[in-house]
Design a protein around this motif. Structure first.
Motif, PDB file in Angstrom:
ATOM      1  N   VAL A  25       0.849  -1.186   0.000  1.00  0.00           N
ATOM      2  CA  VAL A  25       0.000   0.000   0.000  1.00  0.00           C
ATOM      3  C   VAL A  25       0.889   1.243   0.000  1.00  0.00           C
ATOM      4  O   VAL A  25       1.976   1.256   0.588  1.00  0.00           O
ATOM      5  N   SER A  26       0.422   2.272  -0.677  1.00  0.00           N
ATOM      6  CA  SER A  26       1.115   3.562  -0.638  1.00  0.00           C
ATOM      7  C   SER A  26       0.094   4.672  -0.860  1.00  0.00           C
ATOM      8  O   SER A  26      -0.900   4.481  -1.572  1.00  0.00           O
ATOM      9  N   PHE A  27       0.337   5.813  -0.255  1.00  0.00           N
ATOM     10  CA  PHE A  27      -0.521   6.983  -0.404  1.00  0.00           C
ATOM     11  C   PHE A  27       0.186   8.192   0.187  1.00  0.00           C
ATOM     12  O   PHE A  27       1.214   8.058   0.867  1.00  0.00           O
ATOM     13  N   GLN A  28      -0.355   9.369  -0.084  1.00  0.00           N
ATOM     14  CA  GLN A  28       0.134  10.608   0.510  1.00  0.00           C
ATOM     15  C   GLN A  28      -0.944  11.164   1.442  1.00  0.00           C
ATOM     16  O   GLN A  28      -2.135  11.011   1.181  1.00  0.00           O
ATOM     17  N   ARG A  63       4.849   4.283   2.097  1.00  0.00           N
ATOM     18  CA  ARG A  63       4.856   3.037   1.327  1.00  0.00           C
ATOM     19  C   ARG A  63       5.138   1.882   2.279  1.00  0.00           C
ATOM     20  O   ARG A  63       6.116   1.907   3.030  1.00  0.00           O
ATOM     21  N   LEU A  64       4.247   0.881   2.256  1.00  0.00           N
ATOM     22  CA  LEU A  64       4.382  -0.296   3.111  1.00  0.00           C
ATOM     23  C   LEU A  64       4.314  -1.543   2.238  1.00  0.00           C
ATOM     24  O   LEU A  64       3.398  -1.704   1.428  1.00  0.00           O
ATOM     25  N   VAL A  65       5.301  -2.420   2.404  1.00  0.00           N
ATOM     26  CA  VAL A  65       5.333  -3.712   1.722  1.00  0.00           C
ATOM     27  C   VAL A  65       5.525  -4.794   2.781  1.00  0.00           C
ATOM     28  O   VAL A  65       6.398  -4.680   3.645  1.00  0.00           O
ATOM     29  N   ALA A  66       4.672  -5.838   2.721  1.00  0.00           N
ATOM     30  CA  ALA A  66       4.795  -6.950   3.666  1.00  0.00           C
ATOM     31  C   ALA A  66       4.566  -8.263   2.913  1.00  0.00           C
ATOM     32  O   ALA A  66       3.640  -8.378   2.104  1.00  0.00           O
ATOM     33  N   ALA A 102      -3.140  10.093  -4.211  1.00  0.00           N
ATOM     34  CA  ALA A 102      -2.207   9.146  -4.835  1.00  0.00           C
ATOM     35  C   ALA A 102      -2.254   7.786  -4.132  1.00  0.00           C
ATOM     36  O   ALA A 102      -1.224   7.229  -3.747  1.00  0.00           O
ATOM     37  N   ILE A 103      -3.464   7.236  -3.977  1.00  0.00           N
ATOM     38  CA  ILE A 103      -3.662   5.997  -3.234  1.00  0.00           C
ATOM     39  C   ILE A 103      -3.433   4.791  -4.150  1.00  0.00           C
ATOM     40  O   ILE A 103      -4.055   4.680  -5.211  1.00  0.00           O
TER      41      ILE A 103
END
Length: 554
Positions: free
Chosen positions: A222-225, A286-289, A344-345
């Motif tokens: 997931v990523s966003f501002q 930004r999160l990556v798992a 920017a989701i």
């Protein structure tokens, strides 16, 4: 998603963050006593140099966006000894990365400057003693041209649109269109405004936005501002196939909490990164798992990245809640809502189609405002007085008065007595005290010595000279100057002397082998209120003893 607005009569130039317009002067060096600079700009970037010019003697003028505020820096000259410092810096505006047009006018005559943003004008005088702006070669718009000097290091070029650029009567946009000035640094100079539409979403304390992701996937991304004034708030929550994911603001930092239930027991991963993220600026997450790995990055900075290699198995749930979660669940999030904006989701590497959300084709939402960010800066203008520091949340502001000498909601009330007499009336004995003669007025507090006698109170303002200062070798051609600097400004000293019954300032001279005061024409004494000049023909050895300004009152 981008849209293009064609240029209208005033002329629009699109700056891509790389190209710079160079306006070359007709002569190599310009000694400018008067400037009129006007332009309009719009951008979604919080940083960027709008214009810059400099000279080899150290003069410069720069207008740039810094943290979405407009910063003007100007220096009409400093000398090599450092006793004349010409650097002047003035900031105006806030949240100027709102992709709306803003108008700027700079009018300078000698050291007097009018700095106008959207019809709000600040008047100021530049520091130093010089009144000409000495520039070499050119004035650049949209950035700082490469000169091999480190002065521009780390400063971004402007990215956005400008129109109606005028410098001292020359229409820069028209000259650029007619190729009369240097635009060679542009890959493709465009006279249309190319606008990137980010489609922000505005949340209040009762809002949520539900969006789909990928279900039953072994990697979560997931990523966003976001931007907010609040130090706390729920940014994102998701029920995984076998656990929960929470991304929150916690004490102005981003916290990630992954809880997964498996046959071997509960697995929990906690990550935290960033600081001061409630400053009203846009920040990127930004999160990556995935299996046995999780990484959180803030604002794309490698230094902010935090990782975990704890045992972990991920199976995505396919639904994400942003900005709020109010449903009943076995493992609810630690926070329930968020006040601020997001844009920017991307969920599981798929950009959220906010137009489809707006049409009701996908997702769900409640109490959100789509395609807008209703953020306001409650600290602009600053309502905190006497240098108080303004802090704000989404709904209110407060003033931090530490170290100012004032207290109250807006740092209005002085914490010091107005005079030595007031301290005496409170039963205080002789000592050094801070006084504030005009109370909540513009004069700041300052330190004095209070001598409490039986019938009088003496107030002494100290100076920086030692008890005795030796003066040798002075002549008519080479004067000796002793600068007397007091612990208070002249306005502060005047506030004492005007209310006192009697004041004195004594400076005494002890001389040997000298014709001081005996030979007219060879000895000169000049004693203005703040400095002493001693000039003596022939041999001279004097010691000057300066007492402080002393005032008394009954």
């Amino acid at each position: 998603m981008s849209s293009v607005r064609e240029a209208w009569g005033a002329g629009v130039i699109n700056f891509d963050g790389l190209g710079v317009i160079s306006y070359r002067f007709k002569v190599k060096k310009m000694k400018i006593i008067k400037d009129v600079i006007a332009l309009r700009f719009k951008t979604s970037e919080s940083e960027g140099v709008i214009l810059h010019g400099e000279g080899q003697q150290g003069d410069y003028i720069t207008l740039e966006l810094r943290m979405a505020k407009l910063l003007m820096q100007i220096n009409l000259g400093s000398n090599q000894y450092g006793s004349i410092l010409g650097h002047t810096s003035v900031t105006t505006g806030s949240l100027l990365d709102d992709n709306h047009w803003h108008s700027v006018v700079i009018e300078r005559y000698r050291r007097n400057v009018n700095f106008t943003l959207d019809r709000h004008t600040q008047h100021f005088r530049t520091n130093g003693e010089f009144d000409h702006l000495d520039l070499d070669y050119e004035l650049s718009f949209g950035g700082m041209p490469y000169s091999g000097k480190p002065v521009g290091a780390g400063r971004k070029n402007f990215k956005g649109c400008m129109e109606s650029i005028n410098y001292n009567g020359d229409n820069i946009t028209d000259l650029a269109r007619r190729k009369k000035i240097d635009t060679s640094s542009f890959r493709n100079l465009s006279f249309s405004c190319v606008e990137t539409h980010s489609f922000p979403v505005f949340f209040n304390a009762t809002s949520f936005l539900q969006l789909p992701g990928r279900a039953n996937h072994d990697t979560l991304s997931v990523s966003f501002q976001f931007r907010t004034w609040n130090p706390e708030g729920l940014l994102l929550f998701s029920n995984l196939d076998d656990g929960t994911l929470e991304v929150s603001l916690e004490d102005s930092k981003v916290g990630v909490h992954l809880n997964v239930t498996q046959e071997t027991g509960n697995q929990r991963v906690d990550l935290s990164s960033g600081s001061g993220l409630n400053d009203g600026q846009w920040h990127a997450i930004r999160l990556v798992a995935r299996e046995n790995f999780a990484m959180l990055t803030i604002d794309g900075e490698e230094a902010s990245a935090v990782r975990s290699t704890s045992p972990l198995t991920i199976t995505t749930g396919g639904t994400y809640h942003l900005g709020g979660y109010f449903l009943q669940t076995l493992f609810p999030p630690s926070q329930r809502s968020f006040q601020g904006c997001m844009q920017a989701i991307l969920l599981d590497d798929q950009p959220a189609d906010m137009h489809a959300v707006e049409k009701g084709i996908m997702g769900a939402f409640e109490n959100v405002s789509l395609d807008m960010c209703a953020i306001i800066d409650r600290c602009m203008p600053n309502h905190c007085e006497h240098g108080g520091r303004c802090k704000q949340t989404w709904d209110s502001f407060s003033c931090t008065c530490d170290g100012t000498g004032y207290t109250g909601a807006t740092c209005h009330t002085s914490i010091y007595e107005p005079s030595c007499e007031a301290y005496k009336h409170r039963g205080r004995s002789s000592d050094t005290y801070w006084i504030d003669p005009d109370g909540s007025g513009p004069l700041g507090p300052f330190k004095v010595n209070c001598n409490m006698t039986e019938d009088k109170v003496w107030t002494t303002v100290m100076n920086n000279l030692p008890p005795k200062t030796a003066v040798t070798g002075s002549s008519r051609e080479r004067r000796t100057v002793l600068q007397v600097n007091y612990s208070a400004s002249m306005d502060q000293v005047t506030s004492i002397t005007t209310s006192a019954e009697y004041c004195e300032q004594l400076i005494s001279y002890s001389c040997r082998m000298s014709r001081l005061l005996n030979t007219p024409g060879e000895t000169h004494l000049y004693s203005p209120p703040t400095r002493e000049h001693i000039t003596e023909g022939g041999r001279l050895f004097c010691s000057s003893q300066s007492q402080n300004v002393m005032c008394n009152s009954y």
